[in-house]
Design an enzyme around this catalytic site. Sequence first.
Site, PDB file in Angstrom:
ATOM      1  N   LYS A 126      48.921  56.820 105.722  1.00 24.04           N
ATOM      2  CA  LYS A 126      48.601  56.143 106.996  1.00 24.04           C
ATOM      3  C   LYS A 126      49.833  56.247 107.888  1.00 24.04           C
ATOM      4  CE  LYS A 126      45.280  53.760 108.957  1.00 24.04           C
ATOM      5  NZ  LYS A 126      43.816  53.798 108.776  1.00 24.04           N
ATOM      6  N   ASP A 166      42.598  55.972 114.239  1.00 25.88           N
ATOM      7  CA  ASP A 166      42.421  54.580 113.799  1.00 25.88           C
ATOM      8  C   ASP A 166      42.493  53.771 115.101  1.00 25.88           C
ATOM      9  OD1 ASP A 166      42.370  52.766 111.238  1.00 25.88           O
ATOM     10  OD2 ASP A 166      43.880  51.818 112.502  1.00 25.88           O
TER      11      ASP A 166
HETATM   12  P1  NDP Z   1      39.377  50.976 118.137  1.00 25.39           P
HETATM   13  O1  NDP Z   1      40.748  51.083 118.695  1.00 25.39           O
HETATM   14  O2  NDP Z   1      38.330  51.922 118.595  1.00 25.39           O
HETATM   15  O3  NDP Z   1      38.814  49.495 118.364  1.00 25.39           O
HETATM   16  C1  NDP Z   1      39.472  48.386 117.844  1.00 25.39           C
HETATM   17  C2  NDP Z   1      38.715  47.138 118.245  1.00 25.39           C
HETATM   18  O4  NDP Z   1      39.275  46.027 117.568  1.00 25.39           O
HETATM   19  C3  NDP Z   1      38.831  46.833 119.726  1.00 25.39           C
HETATM   20  O5  NDP Z   1      37.687  46.169 120.158  1.00 25.39           O
HETATM   21  C4  NDP Z   1      40.042  45.910 119.775  1.00 25.39           C
HETATM   22  O6  NDP Z   1      40.113  45.080 120.895  1.00 25.39           O
HETATM   23  C5  NDP Z   1      39.841  45.101 118.523  1.00 25.39           C
HETATM   24  N1  NDP Z   1      41.127  44.597 118.051  1.00 25.39           N
HETATM   25  C6  NDP Z   1      42.232  45.319 117.723  1.00 25.39           C
HETATM   26  N2  NDP Z   1      43.234  44.511 117.364  1.00 25.39           N
HETATM   27  C7  NDP Z   1      42.761  43.261 117.491  1.00 25.39           C
HETATM   28  C8  NDP Z   1      43.318  41.972 117.278  1.00 25.39           C
HETATM   29  N3  NDP Z   1      44.586  41.826 116.845  1.00 25.39           N
HETATM   30  N4  NDP Z   1      42.503  40.910 117.464  1.00 25.39           N
HETATM   31  C9  NDP Z   1      41.224  41.051 117.892  1.00 25.39           C
HETATM   32  N5  NDP Z   1      40.650  42.251 118.113  1.00 25.39           N
HETATM   33  C10 NDP Z   1      41.403  43.311 117.920  1.00 25.39           C
HETATM   34  O7  NDP Z   1      39.568  51.041 116.552  1.00 25.39           O
HETATM   35  P2  NDP Z   1      38.499  51.384 115.431  1.00 25.39           P
HETATM   36  O8  NDP Z   1      37.163  50.891 115.826  1.00 25.39           O
HETATM   37  O9  NDP Z   1      38.678  52.801 115.066  1.00 25.39           O
HETATM   38  O10 NDP Z   1      39.056  50.535 114.201  1.00 25.39           O
HETATM   39  C11 NDP Z   1      38.614  49.189 113.938  1.00 25.39           C
HETATM   40  C12 NDP Z   1      38.923  48.836 112.497  1.00 25.39           C
HETATM   41  O11 NDP Z   1      38.251  49.767 111.623  1.00 25.39           O
HETATM   42  C13 NDP Z   1      40.397  48.913 112.084  1.00 25.39           C
HETATM   43  O12 NDP Z   1      40.657  47.928 111.108  1.00 25.39           O
HETATM   44  C14 NDP Z   1      40.516  50.283 111.447  1.00 25.39           C
HETATM   45  O13 NDP Z   1      41.604  50.378 110.555  1.00 25.39           O
HETATM   46  C15 NDP Z   1      39.182  50.355 110.723  1.00 25.39           C
HETATM   47  N6  NDP Z   1      38.740  51.689 110.359  1.00 25.39           N
HETATM   48  C16 NDP Z   1      38.556  52.652 111.317  1.00 25.39           C
HETATM   49  C17 NDP Z   1      38.122  53.901 110.947  1.00 25.39           C
HETATM   50  C18 NDP Z   1      37.780  54.946 111.948  1.00 25.39           C
HETATM   51  O14 NDP Z   1      37.212  55.967 111.551  1.00 25.39           O
HETATM   52  N7  NDP Z   1      38.049  54.750 113.234  1.00 25.39           N
HETATM   53  C19 NDP Z   1      37.939  54.255 109.518  1.00 25.39           C
HETATM   54  C20 NDP Z   1      38.071  53.144 108.603  1.00 25.39           C
HETATM   55  C21 NDP Z   1      38.492  51.936 109.028  1.00 25.39           C
HETATM   56  P3  NDP Z   1      41.208  45.352 122.053  1.00 25.39           P
HETATM   57  O15 NDP Z   1      40.656  46.506 122.829  1.00 25.39           O
HETATM   58  O16 NDP Z   1      41.280  44.098 122.819  1.00 25.39           O
HETATM   59  O17 NDP Z   1      42.501  45.688 121.356  1.00 25.39           O
END
Ligand code: NDP
Length: 447
Positions: A126, A166
């Site tokens: 990562k 991510d």
């Molecule tokens: P994105 O950047 O596309 O979206 C992240 C989302 O989570 C946004 O809505 C963001 O809001 C919110 N968020 C981030 N940090 C916080 C916080 N501290 N408190 C509240 N909301 C928060 O990321 P992904 O959708 O790709 O990833 C989301 C999760 O899924 C993560 O945990 C990631 O590790 C996991 N994941 C992702 C994969 C992938 O293929 N993309 C694979 C496996 C797991 P804001 O815009 O306000 O920051």
Amino acid sequence: MQAKIDAFMEEVRARNAHEPEFLQAVQEVAETVIPYIASNEIYNGKNILLRMVEPERAIMFRVPWVDDKGEIHVNRGYRIQMNSAIGPYKGGLRFHPSVNLSILKFLAFEQVFKNSLTTLPMGGGKGGSDFDPKGKSDDEIMRFCHSFMSELFRHIGPNTDVPAGDIGVGTREIGYLFGKYRRMKNEFTGVLTGKGITWGGSLIRPEATGYGTVYFAQNMLETKGDSFKGKIVTVSGSGNVAQYATEKAVQLGAKVITLSDSSGYIYDKDGIDKEKLAFIMELKNERRGRINEYVDKYPSAVFHKGKTPWGEKCDIALPCATQNELNGDDAKTLIANGCVCVSEGANMPSTPEAIAAFHDAKIFFAPGKASNAGGVATSGLEMTQNSLRFNWTREEVDEKLKQIMNDIHKKCVQYGTDDNGYIDYVKGANIAGFVKVADAMLAQGVV
Ligand code: NDP
């Protein structure tokens, strides 16, 4: 047994004292894997778990970049290469101000188990940066990505380490990173996944994590003859994972009533249908707006500032935002409101107290390392297609994704079913993930 676990954790804590997220992830694994090691002679006395918690390599580097006004900024870049016993390191890059060594080590550690569960030959890693992409122009993002890759390129490669996206890293960022890598190495290889479809990407990769999270929940529900049809679903986040989890849940006949971002959540009693989701995708992916703008467009919805959606009554909860976003009290509220199934789209979104509450209530609970493995699995399929120099159709990739999620579910059932018949998916995922990596480590000796 508890004394063994405590002694192990004491040793890990002494070495990683300032890394709470990493210790949390290790503790969860230790509690299920140490008893398994103790009862399986071949793993006993080999210090395998102690070797697994130490990254094979942790790289930290300076990322200087220039903003649109000509000002120079410095961020910190990281790549944690955790374990390559079963394949090249594989895992995403996160760009978010909260990124630090603890968060990336927890994610890399979880990734080792997750990748093992997919049945594909991928080790775990990562990386990322404390860079905040919010409010930055396209040019600033490009300059940052190019600077980041001008160091990272020497540590990765299609047979060494294959990063992906991510939080904060989507197709746009992967494009800039890939462009810089291609130029510096003078080669076009599958060194990153999540690429655009015209330059080496796989169909269904953007959808895969969210879809997989729902497929896994569907597998769990099917063990009791149940399904998504007619269910009320709460989703957190509004990024890549949340968007496609919502899409699939709606396709399967559920009503999704919430989405969120770090400013709060929206509640739509009528459900977020296809058209409303298209608005969210345009808002978040193109305009890079905030979730509260949903309420301007759909006034019957309500925005709850600074809150998470877990107080809303639902049958199924899909936490898809970030780590530790669902605590013990949230879990108790969900259970009291009749929630029967929680499938994690994010990595470690439920705190240990929340997981304990789900287990005590004997509801379905899938940890991210099992339920969100569809993303990395489809990245593995992207790597295969790159090697074959051939693309599968959307239907073919989706079918393979479904099959992989099915297989992961079966393994969790195999290793996680308690004497009373309750399936402890945390135990199942940890042990199944551990076995494959541990066997490879044993075969390869002390390296
Ligand atoms: P994105 O950047 O596309 O979206 C992240 C989302 O989570 C946004 O809505 C963001 O809001 C919110 N968020 C981030 N940090 C916080 C916080 N501290 N408190 C509240 N909301 C928060 O990321 P992904 O959708 O790709 O990833 C989301 C999760 O899924 C993560 O945990 C990631 O590790 C996991 N994941 C992702 C994969 C992938 O293929 N993309 C694979 C496996 C797991 P804001 O815009 O306000 O920051």
